[in-house]
Design an enzyme around this catalytic site. Sequence first.
Site, PDB file in Angstrom:
ATOM      1  N   ILE A   1      -3.334  -2.905  -3.166  1.00 24.70           N
ATOM      2  CA  ILE A   1      -4.215  -3.865  -3.828  1.00 24.70           C
ATOM      3  C   ILE A   1      -4.219  -5.122  -2.959  1.00 24.70           C
ATOM      4  O   ILE A   1      -3.273  -5.378  -2.216  1.00 24.70           O
ATOM      5  CB  ILE A   1      -3.796  -4.173  -5.285  1.00 24.70           C
ATOM      6  N   ASP A   2      -5.308  -5.876  -3.026  1.00 21.88           N
ATOM      7  CA  ASP A   2      -5.475  -7.020  -2.140  1.00 21.88           C
ATOM      8  C   ASP A   2      -4.416  -8.092  -2.379  1.00 21.88           C
ATOM      9  O   ASP A   2      -3.822  -8.178  -3.458  1.00 21.88           O
ATOM     10  CB  ASP A   2      -6.860  -7.636  -2.334  1.00 21.88           C
ATOM     11  N   LYS A   3      -4.243  -8.938  -1.392  1.00 23.33           N
ATOM     12  CA  LYS A   3      -3.253 -10.011  -1.448  1.00 23.33           C
ATOM     13  C   LYS A   3      -3.351 -10.826  -2.736  1.00 23.33           C
ATOM     14  O   LYS A   3      -2.351 -11.065  -3.406  1.00 23.33           O
ATOM     15  CB  LYS A   3      -3.426 -10.934  -0.234  1.00 23.33           C
TER      16      LYS A   3
END
Length: 303
Positions: free
Chosen positions: A137-139
């Site tokens: 999952i993105d930062k």
Amino acid sequence: MSENQHKVVEEEQGVRLDKLLVNLNEGASRSQIQSWIQEDLVTVNGTSQKSNYKCQEGDQLEWEVPEPEPLEVEPENIPLDIVFEDEDVVVVNKPRGMVVHPSAGHEHGTLVHALLYHCTDLSGINGIMRPGIVHRIDKDTSGLLMVAKNDKAHASLAEQLYNKTAERKYVAIVHGEINHEYGTIEAPIARDPKDRQKMGVVEGGKDAITHFKVLAIYPDYSYIECELETGRTHQIRVHMKYINHPLAGDPKYGPRRTLQIDGQALHARHLSFNHPTTGEKLSFDQEPPKAFQDLLDELQKRT
């Protein structure tokens, strides 16, 4: 070093040299490109130019890409919110702001660094830079992530993602009032040909399907739940922008005028899968973090 060439075409006329090279070098940042230019690794028609040089049609660009310095991933004592763990699987509630695995510009402080400190074993299928990482999952997206502690578990979890038997549901705050309760977005995703730092809906891209349900409607915003049928890079962010409902706070795909939140208002709330060894159905839910909840409270006050 690898050598590269490119002849500037009409539609690239007037584009800054550093910006054009960013688009031609997937994964490279503007600062990296500028360092190549300063180190005379880039020439235009055989001579060096500055980063702000405006490219002209017919210019012959040549550049050398330096070999990346090998990254060593050392365990780091970073606290983790462990939701579940046994000898095969770890389920982590990843905080907003934490990168999942090391890469250029993120050599420390990632989830992988923390996992290596916490676990004695992680699967090796994805190599030394991404041990145990089955999906990302993105930062700036918070929430649930499953991690494999051995190769057998990794293969099982990856197969469940591929076969769409693992469930991943997200909640998001998006711009605009969505006036229907359910929706499905089916649009192919690939690297944006106009901006290699972004993904986009591109003809011929990889199939991507997102289902969504409207949970609440506020003035100028909607609170939705999204379920991924596929797992493309930035899928929810790209798909919601595509239907003109970009995520609140999204610095890459959203508008400048938005809610005050550090990064996109997106949280991986639900995760379920079959245990790799026992076959038991495991299901986990995690409410969004305080900053996300505060936004919902603020929007509720506007109604």
